[in-house]
Motif scaffolding. Structure first.
Motif, PDB file in Angstrom:
ATOM      1  N   ALA A  57       0.865  -1.079   0.240  1.00 48.85           N
ATOM      2  CA  ALA A  57      -0.149   0.103  -0.108  1.00 48.85           C
ATOM      3  C   ALA A  57       0.729   0.966   0.418  1.00 48.85           C
ATOM      4  O   ALA A  57       0.391   2.540  -0.905  1.00 48.85           O
ATOM      5  N   LEU A  58       1.989   1.200   0.345  1.00 49.82           N
ATOM      6  CA  LEU A  58       2.425   2.567   0.774  1.00 49.82           C
ATOM      7  C   LEU A  58       3.218   2.702  -0.762  1.00 49.82           C
ATOM      8  O   LEU A  58       3.852   4.231  -0.603  1.00 49.82           O
ATOM      9  N   THR A  59       3.939   1.656  -1.361  1.00 45.53           N
ATOM     10  CA  THR A  59       4.973   1.924  -2.204  1.00 45.53           C
ATOM     11  C   THR A  59       3.820   2.161  -3.460  1.00 45.53           C
ATOM     12  O   THR A  59       4.428   2.116  -4.465  1.00 45.53           O
ATOM     13  N   THR A  60       2.826   1.560  -3.465  1.00 47.14           N
ATOM     14  CA  THR A  60       2.228   2.238  -4.757  1.00 47.14           C
ATOM     15  C   THR A  60       1.560   3.402  -5.585  1.00 47.14           C
ATOM     16  O   THR A  60       1.879   3.232  -6.329  1.00 47.14           O
ATOM     17  N   LEU A  61       1.603   4.140  -4.938  1.00 46.69           N
ATOM     18  CA  LEU A  61       1.955   5.123  -6.026  1.00 46.69           C
ATOM     19  C   LEU A  61       3.081   5.872  -6.291  1.00 46.69           C
ATOM     20  O   LEU A  61       3.099   6.260  -7.681  1.00 46.69           O
ATOM     21  N   ALA A 114       4.239  -4.364  -5.127  1.00 50.69           N
ATOM     22  CA  ALA A 114       3.380  -3.380  -5.974  1.00 50.69           C
ATOM     23  C   ALA A 114       4.221  -3.067  -6.543  1.00 50.69           C
ATOM     24  O   ALA A 114       3.417  -2.025  -7.875  1.00 50.69           O
ATOM     25  N   ILE A 115       5.323  -2.922  -6.993  1.00 48.93           N
ATOM     26  CA  ILE A 115       6.151  -2.452  -8.373  1.00 48.93           C
ATOM     27  C   ILE A 115       5.488  -3.119  -9.457  1.00 48.93           C
ATOM     28  O   ILE A 115       5.215  -3.751 -10.189  1.00 48.93           O
ATOM     29  N   GLY A 116       4.944  -4.719  -9.186  1.00 50.12           N
ATOM     30  CA  GLY A 116       4.736  -5.798  -9.799  1.00 50.12           C
ATOM     31  C   GLY A 116       3.079  -6.230  -9.896  1.00 50.12           C
ATOM     32  O   GLY A 116       3.275  -6.190 -10.992  1.00 50.12           O
ATOM     33  N   GLN A 117       2.546  -4.949  -8.757  1.00 55.98           N
ATOM     34  CA  GLN A 117       0.800  -5.143  -9.376  1.00 55.98           C
ATOM     35  C   GLN A 117       1.486  -3.855 -10.840  1.00 55.98           C
ATOM     36  O   GLN A 117       0.599  -4.123 -11.463  1.00 55.98           O
ATOM     37  N   ALA A 218     -14.682  -2.977  -7.515  1.00 60.02           N
ATOM     38  CA  ALA A 218     -14.076  -4.191  -8.256  1.00 60.02           C
ATOM     39  C   ALA A 218     -12.836  -5.306  -7.763  1.00 60.02           C
ATOM     40  O   ALA A 218     -12.550  -6.330  -7.028  1.00 60.02           O
ATOM     41  N   ALA A 219     -11.948  -3.868  -7.758  1.00 59.83           N
ATOM     42  CA  ALA A 219     -10.458  -4.480  -7.726  1.00 59.83           C
ATOM     43  C   ALA A 219     -10.273  -4.730  -5.714  1.00 59.83           C
ATOM     44  O   ALA A 219      -9.821  -5.671  -5.355  1.00 59.83           O
ATOM     45  N   ALA A 220     -11.275  -3.552  -5.016  1.00 60.72           N
ATOM     46  CA  ALA A 220     -10.854  -3.236  -4.563  1.00 60.72           C
ATOM     47  C   ALA A 220     -11.369  -5.116  -3.138  1.00 60.72           C
ATOM     48  O   ALA A 220     -11.449  -5.371  -2.950  1.00 60.72           O
ATOM     49  N   CYS A 221     -12.993  -5.596  -3.787  1.00 62.91           N
ATOM     50  CA  CYS A 221     -13.493  -6.399  -3.509  1.00 62.91           C
ATOM     51  C   CYS A 221     -12.905  -7.377  -3.479  1.00 62.91           C
ATOM     52  O   CYS A 221     -12.629  -7.935  -2.813  1.00 62.91           O
ATOM     53  N   ALA A 338      -3.539   5.838  -7.218  1.00 62.16           N
ATOM     54  CA  ALA A 338      -4.199   5.585  -6.122  1.00 62.16           C
ATOM     55  C   ALA A 338      -5.399   4.834  -6.154  1.00 62.16           C
ATOM     56  O   ALA A 338      -5.714   4.172  -4.843  1.00 62.16           O
ATOM     57  N   ASN A 339      -5.857   3.474  -7.391  1.00 60.30           N
ATOM     58  CA  ASN A 339      -6.619   2.987  -7.492  1.00 60.30           C
ATOM     59  C   ASN A 339      -5.260   1.576  -6.558  1.00 60.30           C
ATOM     60  O   ASN A 339      -6.799   1.281  -5.289  1.00 60.30           O
ATOM     61  N   ASP A 340      -4.571   1.438  -6.786  1.00 57.35           N
ATOM     62  CA  ASP A 340      -4.114   0.110  -5.855  1.00 57.35           C
ATOM     63  C   ASP A 340      -3.621   0.445  -4.466  1.00 57.35           C
ATOM     64  O   ASP A 340      -3.669  -0.151  -3.778  1.00 57.35           O
ATOM     65  N   PHE A 341      -3.197   1.905  -4.056  1.00 57.99           N
ATOM     66  CA  PHE A 341      -3.662   2.721  -2.688  1.00 57.99           C
ATOM     67  C   PHE A 341      -4.483   2.299  -1.586  1.00 57.99           C
ATOM     68  O   PHE A 341      -4.294   1.413  -1.182  1.00 57.99           O
ATOM     69  N   VAL A 342      -5.484   2.576  -2.585  1.00 59.29           N
ATOM     70  CA  VAL A 342      -7.210   2.015  -2.111  1.00 59.29           C
ATOM     71  C   VAL A 342      -7.352   0.196  -1.792  1.00 59.29           C
ATOM     72  O   VAL A 342      -7.656   0.091  -0.799  1.00 59.29           O
ATOM     73  N   VAL A 343      -6.966   0.244  -2.974  1.00 55.53           N
ATOM     74  CA  VAL A 343      -7.128  -1.992  -3.369  1.00 55.53           C
ATOM     75  C   VAL A 343      -6.052  -1.998  -1.860  1.00 55.53           C
ATOM     76  O   VAL A 343      -6.159  -2.904  -1.363  1.00 55.53           O
TER      77      VAL A 343
END
Length: 395
Positions: A57-61, A114-117, A218-221, A338-343
């Motif tokens: 979560a901390l690395t996504t942005l 996070a980077i791999g996402q 959808a991604a968060a769920c 932002a999407n990945d941070f929330v997810v």
């Protein structure tokens, strides 16, 4: 980039995704059990997994913005180095029996995750619009390597060295070296100078779009529910006296369920539209919960975790495809980040809740906790479909 080059790069990204998932699945399979041994408390046992999610979560942005300015290849190579470092720190934590050092190691692993996402977004960058849903799904299909090899690595390396699982983490360091070699061969087209420096629309304006909100939910769920249940599965099966070989078997099929559908998900999206695929994913999540609360035999776990994986695939691939349609090139970093941070913030919360809930309330109650998020996602998708856009073909 011609079609042949696109396919080569998607193949490399798919392999990289597979190596990432070998790391992630092995971490999940062993870190909860190692955490239990080192901490001596079931409520703390999943904390190393939670630290991995916090790292993600901390690395996504930062990861998204770094790649915007310095390119995908540089970012992915740094990610692989973090993966190598994570495995070595975890190995030393096991050897020296330090619980908090184990958490630090999994935190680094989460940063690699996070980077791999960004692999799936890199696939969208190299693919033509007509091939984009399939490029995304085929990249994620590489994760089936994690489903097959991750549990097998944890099972066969568990007792190779003392203490238990030391060899498992050392094997992940070798996997990280392979990921580094793959990343060095990638040549994802960079953004233009204008796109790198153009501000684009404010993030709030992008996120207010119904399509963006649907993609995010959808991604968060998908990730939140999947992580809540998968993280607790090794502990739940241990409580139910299932052997570790059975835990590895269930996780293997769960990850196969997550990634095997990717060979066809992109084609299904093109044929039926994004809306029906997202609805199907939510229905599969409900089915998983129903099976999980009905019993704790090996087959109950098998059906529940396999359907959980397939539901995750439909929600995550569908949500990712929809997300790529909500932003301009210069907005990708902040929209995707932002999407990945929330997810992954939600994933962190569910990971932390997982161990405490299964210890205090049990497996059935843990599954019931997932119902509100799945219900909200289904309602949001039906609302978006009602706007007349949910059946639009991605072509």
């Amino acid at each position: 980039m011609n079609l042949r080059q696109q396919r080569i790069h998607v193949a490399l990204l798919s392999i990289a995704q597979g190596l990432l998932l070998i790391n992630g699945v092995t971490m999940i399979a062993v870190s909860g059990l190692v955490g239990l041994v080192l901490a001596g408390d079931r409520q703390l046992a999943t904390l190393p997994v939670t630290f991995a999610v916090i790292g993600t979560a901390l690395t996504t942005l930062p990861a998204a913005f770094f790649m915007k300015h310095y390119g995908r290849r540089s970012g992915f190579m740094i990610g692989a180095l973090l993966g190598i470092g994570s495995a070595l720190v975890c190995a030393y934590a096991v050897y020296s029996r330090q619980f908090w050092l184990l958490c630090a190691g999994t935190l680094l692993g989460g940063m690699y995750g996070a980077i791999g996402q960004q692999y799936r977004f890199a696939a969208a960058d190299v693919a033509d619009l007509s091939w984009r849903p399939r490029a995304i799904s085929l990249t994620l299909a590489g994760g089936i390597l994690g489903g097959v090899l991750g549990p097998e690595i944890s099972k066969h390396t568990r007792g190779l060295l003392e203490p238990a699982f030391l060899a498992s983490y050392l094997a992940l360091a070798a996997i990280g070296v392979l990921a580094l070699l793959i990343a060095s061969r990638l040549h994802v087209p960079p953004l233009s100078h204008k796109a790198q420096h153009a501000p684009g629309r404010p993030l709030g304006q992008i996120m207010k779009q119904p399509a963006y909100l649907t993609a995010l939910l959808a991604a968060a769920c998908g990730y939140g529910v999947m992580n809540l249940l998968m993280t607790a599965t090794p502990l739940a099966m241990d409580i139910c006296s299932h052997p570790f070989a059975s835990v590895a078997f269930i996780l293997e099929w769960h990850v196969i369920g997550m990634f095997a559908p990717s060979f066809v998900t992109g084609s299904l999206i093109k044929r039926f539209g994004l809306g029906p695929i997202l609805v199907t994913g939510a229905v599969l999540m409900f089915t998983c919960i129903g099976i999980a609360v009905s019993g704790v035999s090996l087959m109950h776990f098998w059906w529940a975790l396999t359907l959980l994986g397939i539901g995750w695939n439909f929600l995550f691939v569908g949500g990712t495809t929809l997300l790529t349609e909500t932003c301009r090139p210069e907005e990708r970093a902040k929209a995707q980040g932002a999407n990945d941070f929330v997810v992954f913030t939600i994933q962190g919360v569910t990971s932390l809740a997982s161990g405490a809930t299964i210890s205090a309330a049990g497996w059935a109650s843990l599954n019931l906790m997932a119902i509100p998020l799945v219900t909200l996602t289904l309602a949001a998708t039906l609302w978006w479909m009602g706007s007349g856009k949910g059946r639009r073909q991605t072509a």
